[in-house]
Design a protein around this motif. Structure first.
Motif, PDB file in Angstrom:
ATOM      1  N   LEU A   8       0.356  44.611  -5.350  1.00 45.12           N
ATOM      2  CA  LEU A   8       0.688  46.007  -5.048  1.00 45.12           C
ATOM      3  C   LEU A   8       0.434  46.319  -3.572  1.00 45.12           C
ATOM      4  O   LEU A   8       1.238  46.982  -2.928  1.00 45.12           O
ATOM      5  CB  LEU A   8      -0.125  46.949  -5.939  1.00 45.12           C
ATOM      6  N   GLY A   9      -0.655  45.813  -3.028  1.00 45.54           N
ATOM      7  CA  GLY A   9      -0.939  46.009  -1.608  1.00 45.54           C
ATOM      8  C   GLY A   9       0.114  45.366  -0.723  1.00 45.54           C
ATOM      9  O   GLY A   9       0.567  45.957   0.261  1.00 45.54           O
ATOM     10  N   ALA A  10       0.534  44.159  -1.088  1.00 37.08           N
ATOM     11  CA  ALA A  10       1.570  43.466  -0.317  1.00 37.08           C
ATOM     12  C   ALA A  10       2.898  44.220  -0.383  1.00 37.08           C
ATOM     13  O   ALA A  10       3.598  44.344   0.619  1.00 37.08           O
ATOM     14  CB  ALA A  10       1.743  42.041  -0.837  1.00 37.08           C
ATOM     15  N   VAL A  11       3.212  44.752  -1.557  1.00 36.54           N
ATOM     16  CA  VAL A  11       4.453  45.526  -1.706  1.00 36.54           C
ATOM     17  C   VAL A  11       4.397  46.786  -0.856  1.00 36.54           C
ATOM     18  O   VAL A  11       5.377  47.146  -0.184  1.00 36.54           O
ATOM     19  CB  VAL A  11       4.701  45.867  -3.192  1.00 36.54           C
ATOM     20  N   LEU A  12       3.256  47.460  -0.841  1.00 39.77           N
ATOM     21  CA  LEU A  12       3.125  48.680  -0.033  1.00 39.77           C
ATOM     22  C   LEU A  12       3.213  48.373   1.459  1.00 39.77           C
ATOM     23  O   LEU A  12       3.820  49.141   2.217  1.00 39.77           O
ATOM     24  CB  LEU A  12       1.815  49.392  -0.357  1.00 39.77           C
ATOM     25  N   ILE A  13       2.638  47.262   1.884  1.00 38.65           N
ATOM     26  CA  ILE A  13       2.741  46.871   3.292  1.00 38.65           C
ATOM     27  C   ILE A  13       4.191  46.589   3.658  1.00 38.65           C
ATOM     28  O   ILE A  13       4.687  47.050   4.696  1.00 38.65           O
ATOM     29  CB  ILE A  13       1.847  45.648   3.590  1.00 38.65           C
ATOM     30  N   CYS A  14       4.900  45.852   2.796  1.00 39.26           N
ATOM     31  CA  CYS A  14       6.323  45.562   3.054  1.00 39.26           C
ATOM     32  C   CYS A  14       7.149  46.840   3.085  1.00 39.26           C
ATOM     33  O   CYS A  14       8.026  46.998   3.941  1.00 39.26           O
ATOM     34  CB  CYS A  14       6.861  44.612   1.999  1.00 39.26           C
TER      35      CYS A  14
END
Length: 68
Positions: A8-14
């Motif tokens: 979820l963190g990686a998706v939000l960063i992207c």
């Protein structure tokens, strides 16, 4: 659960990076071609058709990837 939070963190960063890149090219969410804005006098109606379609496609793709 920790793997899901990392994902979820990686998706939000992207998503944040894509948002910044889109603004540099003049495309902002809510002002896409296909969004309808009707203004007359003191009445303003905004119908975000293209934005809704784009968000739906992105959400569907994310859920599909998470279920694989």
């Amino acid at each position: 659960m920790p793997k899901m939070l990392i994902l979820l963190g990686a998706v939000l960063i992207c998503a944040g990076l894509l948002w910044i890149a889109a603004e540099r090219f003049g495309v902002t969410l809510g002002r896409l071609p296909g969004d309808i804005v009707y203004e007359r006098g003191n009445i303003r109606v905004f119908i975000p058709l293209a934005t809704s379609l784009l968000l739906s496609i992105v959400a569907s793709a994310l859920f599909w990837l998470m279920n694989r």
